[in-house]
Design a protein around this motif. Structure first.
Motif, mmCIF file in Angstrom:
data_model
loop_
_atom_site.group_PDB
_atom_site.id
_atom_site.type_symbol
_atom_site.label_atom_id
_atom_site.label_comp_id
_atom_site.label_asym_id
_atom_site.label_seq_id
_atom_site.Cartn_x
_atom_site.Cartn_y
_atom_site.Cartn_z
ATOM 1 N N LEU A 76 0.819 -1.209 0.000
ATOM 2 C CA LEU A 76 0.000 0.000 0.000
ATOM 3 C C LEU A 76 0.853 1.259 0.000
ATOM 4 O O LEU A 76 0.478 2.275 -0.599
ATOM 5 C CB LEU A 76 -0.925 0.020 1.229
ATOM 6 C CG LEU A 76 -2.108 -0.936 1.216
ATOM 7 C CD1 LEU A 76 -2.759 -0.982 2.589
ATOM 8 C CD2 LEU A 76 -3.123 -0.506 0.167
ATOM 9 N N LEU A 77 1.993 1.216 0.677
ATOM 10 C CA LEU A 77 2.819 2.405 0.837
ATOM 11 C C LEU A 77 3.956 2.513 -0.183
ATOM 12 O O LEU A 77 4.681 3.497 -0.194
ATOM 13 C CB LEU A 77 3.395 2.453 2.255
ATOM 14 C CG LEU A 77 2.358 2.639 3.371
ATOM 15 C CD1 LEU A 77 3.027 2.605 4.734
ATOM 16 C CD2 LEU A 77 1.595 3.937 3.187
ATOM 17 N N GLU A 78 4.109 1.496 -1.027
ATOM 18 C CA GLU A 78 5.125 1.579 -2.088
ATOM 19 C C GLU A 78 4.646 2.538 -3.172
ATOM 20 O O GLU A 78 3.442 2.622 -3.441
ATOM 21 C CB GLU A 78 5.357 0.193 -2.706
ATOM 22 C CG GLU A 78 6.136 -0.753 -1.807
ATOM 23 C CD GLU A 78 6.365 -2.104 -2.481
ATOM 24 O OE1 GLU A 78 5.665 -2.396 -3.497
ATOM 25 O OE2 GLU A 78 7.210 -2.856 -2.008
ATOM 26 N N PRO A 79 5.588 3.234 -3.830
ATOM 27 C CA PRO A 79 7.048 3.247 -3.592
ATOM 28 C C PRO A 79 7.483 4.330 -2.606
ATOM 29 O O PRO A 79 8.666 4.573 -2.448
ATOM 30 C CB PRO A 79 7.594 3.544 -4.989
ATOM 31 C CG PRO A 79 6.575 4.472 -5.575
ATOM 32 C CD PRO A 79 5.228 4.011 -5.030
ATOM 33 N N PHE A 80 6.523 4.975 -1.931
ATOM 34 C CA PHE A 80 6.855 6.109 -1.074
ATOM 35 C C PHE A 80 7.720 5.736 0.119
ATOM 36 O O PHE A 80 8.742 6.371 0.386
ATOM 37 C CB PHE A 80 5.571 6.786 -0.580
ATOM 38 C CG PHE A 80 5.807 7.703 0.605
ATOM 39 C CD1 PHE A 80 6.461 8.913 0.433
ATOM 40 C CD2 PHE A 80 5.393 7.346 1.880
ATOM 41 C CE1 PHE A 80 6.712 9.750 1.515
ATOM 42 C CE2 PHE A 80 5.623 8.172 2.968
ATOM 43 C CZ PHE A 80 6.291 9.381 2.775
ATOM 44 N N ALA A 81 7.303 4.725 0.887
ATOM 45 C CA ALA A 81 7.861 4.496 2.224
ATOM 46 C C ALA A 81 9.292 3.972 2.177
ATOM 47 O O ALA A 81 9.532 2.802 1.895
ATOM 48 C CB ALA A 81 6.968 3.544 3.005
ATOM 49 N N GLY A 82 10.251 4.847 2.482
ATOM 50 C CA GLY A 82 11.631 4.404 2.631
ATOM 51 C C GLY A 82 11.872 3.830 4.013
ATOM 52 O O GLY A 82 12.686 2.937 4.205
ATOM 53 N N THR A 83 11.157 4.364 5.017
ATOM 54 C CA THR A 83 11.185 3.808 6.377
ATOM 55 C C THR A 83 9.755 3.703 6.877
ATOM 56 O O THR A 83 8.883 4.471 6.454
ATOM 57 C CB THR A 83 11.982 4.696 7.358
ATOM 58 O OG1 THR A 83 11.243 5.902 7.618
ATOM 59 C CG2 THR A 83 13.348 5.044 6.798
ATOM 60 N N MET A 84 9.523 2.746 7.766
ATOM 61 C CA MET A 84 8.168 2.570 8.305
ATOM 62 C C MET A 84 8.258 1.947 9.692
ATOM 63 O O MET A 84 9.042 1.021 9.922
ATOM 64 C CB MET A 84 7.344 1.670 7.371
ATOM 65 C CG MET A 84 5.920 1.445 7.838
ATOM 66 S SD MET A 84 4.921 0.640 6.543
ATOM 67 C CE MET A 84 5.883 -0.853 6.239
ATOM 68 N N SER A 85 7.454 2.466 10.619
ATOM 69 C CA SER A 85 7.371 1.892 11.960
ATOM 70 C C SER A 85 5.910 1.776 12.356
ATOM 71 O O SER A 85 5.067 2.564 11.918
ATOM 72 C CB SER A 85 8.133 2.745 12.976
ATOM 73 O OG SER A 85 7.550 4.036 13.082
ATOM 74 N N VAL A 86 5.617 0.786 13.191
ATOM 75 C CA VAL A 86 4.253 0.522 13.641
ATOM 76 C C VAL A 86 4.237 0.521 15.165
ATOM 77 O O VAL A 86 5.105 -0.092 15.798
ATOM 78 C CB VAL A 86 3.732 -0.828 13.109
ATOM 79 C CG1 VAL A 86 2.295 -1.069 13.556
ATOM 80 C CG2 VAL A 86 3.834 -0.885 11.584
ATOM 81 N N ALA A 87 3.268 1.217 15.759
ATOM 82 C CA ALA A 87 3.153 1.269 17.211
ATOM 83 C C ALA A 87 1.695 1.080 17.611
ATOM 84 O O ALA A 87 0.785 1.530 16.912
ATOM 85 C CB ALA A 87 3.672 2.600 17.746
ATOM 86 N N ASN A 88 1.493 0.418 18.730
ATOM 87 C CA ASN A 88 0.145 0.169 19.261
ATOM 88 C C ASN A 88 -0.056 0.959 20.552
ATOM 89 O O ASN A 88 0.847 1.049 21.392
ATOM 90 C CB ASN A 88 -0.053 -1.321 19.543
ATOM 91 C CG ASN A 88 -0.066 -2.142 18.276
ATOM 92 O OD1 ASN A 88 -0.707 -1.772 17.294
ATOM 93 N ND2 ASN A 88 0.646 -3.260 18.275
ATOM 94 N N TYR A 89 -1.270 1.516 20.678
ATOM 95 C CA TYR A 89 -1.581 2.341 21.845
ATOM 96 C C TYR A 89 -2.993 2.072 22.341
ATOM 97 O O TYR A 89 -3.855 1.619 21.591
ATOM 98 C CB TYR A 89 -1.497 3.833 21.489
ATOM 99 C CG TYR A 89 -0.161 4.318 21.023
ATOM 100 C CD1 TYR A 89 0.844 4.647 21.937
ATOM 101 C CD2 TYR A 89 0.107 4.469 19.660
ATOM 102 C CE1 TYR A 89 2.076 5.122 21.508
ATOM 103 C CE2 TYR A 89 1.340 4.940 19.225
ATOM 104 C CZ TYR A 89 2.314 5.260 20.151
ATOM 105 O OH TYR A 89 3.530 5.716 19.714
#
Length: 203
Positions: A76-89
């Motif tokens: 979904l985030l290609e080709p934009f995302a060079g870095t990606m992190s996921v966090a839960n709250y």
């Protein structure tokens, strides 16, 4: 409610393609998941940053949805995302005054604290930040997203337009100083975003 936040950085020129993908296929995927309560998409077009937040009625619903979304997220985030992190709250505070609009502004403060002070952080946010922010012109929503185990949080203040966001900077700096001292939290990051999409359904 419970939240999953995805933070991606990349080439600003490729950001709009990722937003279109999230607003079409990404939203369809989320709508199919049980317990889904809405999503937000925020961007900084100059820097090339993207923050997406999905809202869930329970921790279990969020967890179950991640099995599907984890497989599709990169595509979904290609080709934009060079870095990606996921966090839960945990959504410890959610206070909406009016419905956010496209083109509005979000200020997000990243916080760190001793996990033993989690409840103190929530109480201070409710007592200091919510009422003070509510008096500011153009306020739409205040939120506190909490990771109790890791001692991390994101405090968000969302405004109807970018002018209201900018006008609030001095007042919110004072609120941030007061609340962080009361709650024993450290502010470790501060960012502003444009609102692309914001829709949370509480019922």
């Amino acid at each position: 409610m419970f939240v999953r936040a995805v933070y991606a950085t990349g080439d600003p020129a490729l950001l709009d393609a990722a937003v279109r993908s999230l607003n079409s296929e990404g939203r369809d995927l989320l709508e199919e998941r049980p317990g889904y309560r809405g999503a937000d998409i925020f961007v900084d077009r100059e820097l090339g940053t993207l923050l997406t937040v999905s809202w869930w009625e329970s921790e279990k619903a969020r967890h179950n949805s991640d099995e599907v979304m984890r497989e599709r997220r990169e595509a979904l985030l290609e080709p934009f995302a060079g870095t990606m992190s996921v966090a839960n709250y945990e959504a410890a505070v959610y206070h909406q005054v009016e419905h956010p609009r496209q083109g509005g502004g979000l200020r997000a403060a990243r916080l760190e604290f001793d996990p033993r002070d989690a409840d103190l952080a929530v109480d201070a946010f409710r007592a200091s930040v919510v009422p003070r922010a509510e008096s500011l012109p153009g306020l739409c929503r205040t939120t506190l997203l909490l990771d109790r185990e890791r001692g991390r949080a994101v405090a968000g203040v969302l405004f109807a337009d970018r002018a209201a966001l900018a006008a609030s900077r001095a007042a919110m700096a004072g609120v941030r100083h007061e609340a962080s001292a009361k709650a024993h939290v450290d502010v470790v990051g501060l960012e502003e975003f444009e609102v692309v999409y914001a829709d949370v359904r509480l019922d």
